[in-house]
Design an enzyme around this catalytic site. Structure first.
Site, mmCIF file in Angstrom:
data_model
loop_
_atom_site.group_PDB
_atom_site.id
_atom_site.type_symbol
_atom_site.label_atom_id
_atom_site.label_comp_id
_atom_site.label_asym_id
_atom_site.label_seq_id
_atom_site.Cartn_x
_atom_site.Cartn_y
_atom_site.Cartn_z
ATOM 1 C CB THR A 94 -0.955 0.046 1.142
ATOM 2 O OG1 THR A 94 -1.747 -0.917 1.078
ATOM 3 C CG2 THR A 94 -1.781 1.323 1.334
ATOM 4 C CG ASN A 119 2.250 -7.346 8.726
ATOM 5 O OD1 ASN A 119 2.129 -6.083 8.704
ATOM 6 N ND2 ASN A 119 1.219 -7.947 8.097
ATOM 7 N N GLY A 122 2.697 -1.264 9.151
ATOM 8 C CA GLY A 122 2.211 0.275 9.169
ATOM 9 C C GLY A 122 2.517 0.852 8.112
ATOM 10 C CG PHE A 123 0.022 1.684 5.454
ATOM 11 C CD1 PHE A 123 -0.462 0.221 5.008
ATOM 12 C CD2 PHE A 123 -1.309 2.563 5.417
ATOM 13 C CE1 PHE A 123 -1.910 -0.050 4.936
ATOM 14 C CE2 PHE A 123 -2.516 2.361 5.085
ATOM 15 C CZ PHE A 123 -2.664 0.743 4.829
ATOM 16 C CG ASN A 182 -5.221 -1.360 3.047
ATOM 17 O OD1 ASN A 182 -6.165 -1.470 3.898
ATOM 18 N ND2 ASN A 182 -4.064 -1.684 3.198
ATOM 19 C CB SER A 185 -3.771 -1.904 7.071
ATOM 20 O OG SER A 185 -2.658 -2.088 7.997
ATOM 21 C CB THR A 257 -3.725 -9.303 8.508
ATOM 22 O OG1 THR A 257 -3.515 -8.017 8.757
ATOM 23 C CG2 THR A 257 -2.427 -9.478 7.308
ATOM 24 N N GLY A 271 -1.742 -16.130 6.823
ATOM 25 C CA GLY A 271 -1.480 -17.561 6.725
ATOM 26 C C GLY A 271 -2.567 -18.578 7.067
ATOM 27 C CE1 TYR A 321 3.657 -11.420 2.073
ATOM 28 C CE2 TYR A 321 2.319 -9.283 1.563
ATOM 29 C CZ TYR A 321 3.574 -9.796 1.975
ATOM 30 O OH TYR A 321 4.593 -8.975 2.419
#
Ligand SMILES: Cc1cc2nc3c(=O)[nH]c(=O)nc-3n(C[C@H](O)[C@H](O)[C@H](O)COP(=O)(O)O)c2cc1C
Length: 341
Positions: A94, A119, A122-123, A182, A185, A257, A271, A321
């Site tokens: 992003t 993760n 944070g962009f 987005n 996130s 996520t 995942g 991913y």
């Protein structure tokens, strides 16, 4: 030849486990670039082993239906290389307006027994000017569909977030084949509040108006997709779909996520253990959306069976991913096989 390729790939994946996750990710990307410059990348291409089936969705032509999800190629430096490896579409970003460092390191954690990652990046990215420059340079060498994921900067208050998204549309509307909004996130504080019905209606109305302006100005239609959170509750999800379609969005990416996990680390989980949640969200979206809205599956797609299931539950496209981080090209090959059957 295939065996040698597999051996090298497996050795490389095993070698990477010895290093911190973010280092391994950056090292791999740089190594792929080296292979590209040495003209060796085609040796590792999954296209050699799997036939692909082309598809036209809306106004986009895909050489196949398997892509890379947002966040692997943050600054649009590698997408042409992933195209050569066999992916049909790449979502870069992003990207935020200004460069951002992201959250303090370490901020990617592996849980190999579960085949998950957490993760809290944070962009982190080089900003819109640099990303645009990279896209212009690399797009000439890319034979796939380019998605550009855009997000608000950390320092932009939610009430001004629409201005970030509109500026980012100015930057990327022409060069992108599609844009991904987005707002899902978990690693930018309060970002997910933009999906409350009042905030979303306001934001998407602005985006819809801007899209019409840009379409007329450039005589080009760039579809816009919304990336959803897997942690959304059912009643809000229904409103999100209604608001999005009322404001002419073109599709949904299911999902980002999840913060709903028990690992002792802050951030979003991806995942294997995300798979069921993302799949459930996808099924709900499939039942709520109009036929014309595209559905892109993301989240916990780790093997051929997962790919098959997503397609059989109405996904038009599939993004990899974390599965790709753990299994490399063998997952891409398996996915391409399913996508072409
Ligand atoms: C390290 C990492 C960074 C990510 N960065 C982004 C991002 O910048 N933008 C985005 O839309 N999604 C981002 N994601 C989410 C992925 O695109 C994907 O939706 C999510 O990881 C679920 O898919 P997976 O289980 O196959 O990984 C990131 C995921 C990971 C693991």
């Amino acid at each position: 030849m295939t065996n040698l390729r597999k051996l090298i790939e497996n050795f490389f994946l095993a070698f990477l486990r010895f290093f911190p996750a973010e280092f391994s990710k950056n090292f791999t990307l740089k190594f792929l670039k080296l292979l590209y410059y040495l003209r060796l990348i085609r040796f590792f291409s999954a296209q050699q082993d799997a036939s692909s089936k082309e598809i036209v969705l809306g106004n986009l032509f895909f050489k196949n239906r398997i892509g890379i999800a947002g966040g692997l190629d943050k600054n649009a430096e590698y997408f042409h290389i992933f195209g050569l490896l066999g992916f049909g579409f790449i979502e870069v970003g992003t990207i935020t307006l200004e460069p951002q460092k992201g959250n303090p390191k370490p901020r990617i954690f592996r849980f190999p027994n579960d085949k998950t990652l957490v993760n809290s990046l944070g962009f982190n990215n080089s900003g819109s000017v640099k990303a645009l420059k990279n896209i212009k340079k690399n797009k000439k060498k890319f034979d796939g569909v380019l998605g550009v994921s855009i997000g608000k900067s950390k320092n932009t208050k939610n009430k001004n977030a629409w201005q970030d998204y509109l500026h980012l549309m100015d930057y990327f509307y022409v060069v992108a084949d599609y844009l991904a909004i987005n707002i899902s996130s978990p690693n930018t504080e309060n970002l997910r509040e933009l999906s409350s019905d009042e905030n979303l209606e306001f934001l998407l109305k602005k985006i819809a108006q801007k899209k019409i302006q840009l379409e007329q100005m450039h005589e080009k239609y760039t579809p816009i997709f919304l990336k959803l959170s897997p942690d959304e509750d059912d009643s809000n999800l229904k409103k999100i779909i209604e608001i999005s379609e009322r404001n002419n969005l073109d599709g949904f990416i299911c999902s980002n996520t999840s913060t709903n996990h028990n690992y002792p680390k802050k951030g979003g989980m991806s995942g294997s253990l995300l798979g069921e949640k993302a799949q459930n969200l996808q099924k709900k979206v499939a039942s709520l959306k109009q036929d014309s809205s595209l559905l892109i599956a993301s989240g916990g797609i780790m093997n051929a069976e997962d790919v098959k299931e997503r397609f059989s539950n109405s996904a038009d496209l599939v993004q990899l991913y974390t599965g790709y981080i753990y299994y490399g090209n063998s997952l891409l090959k398996a996915a391409l096989k399913i996508a072409s059957s």
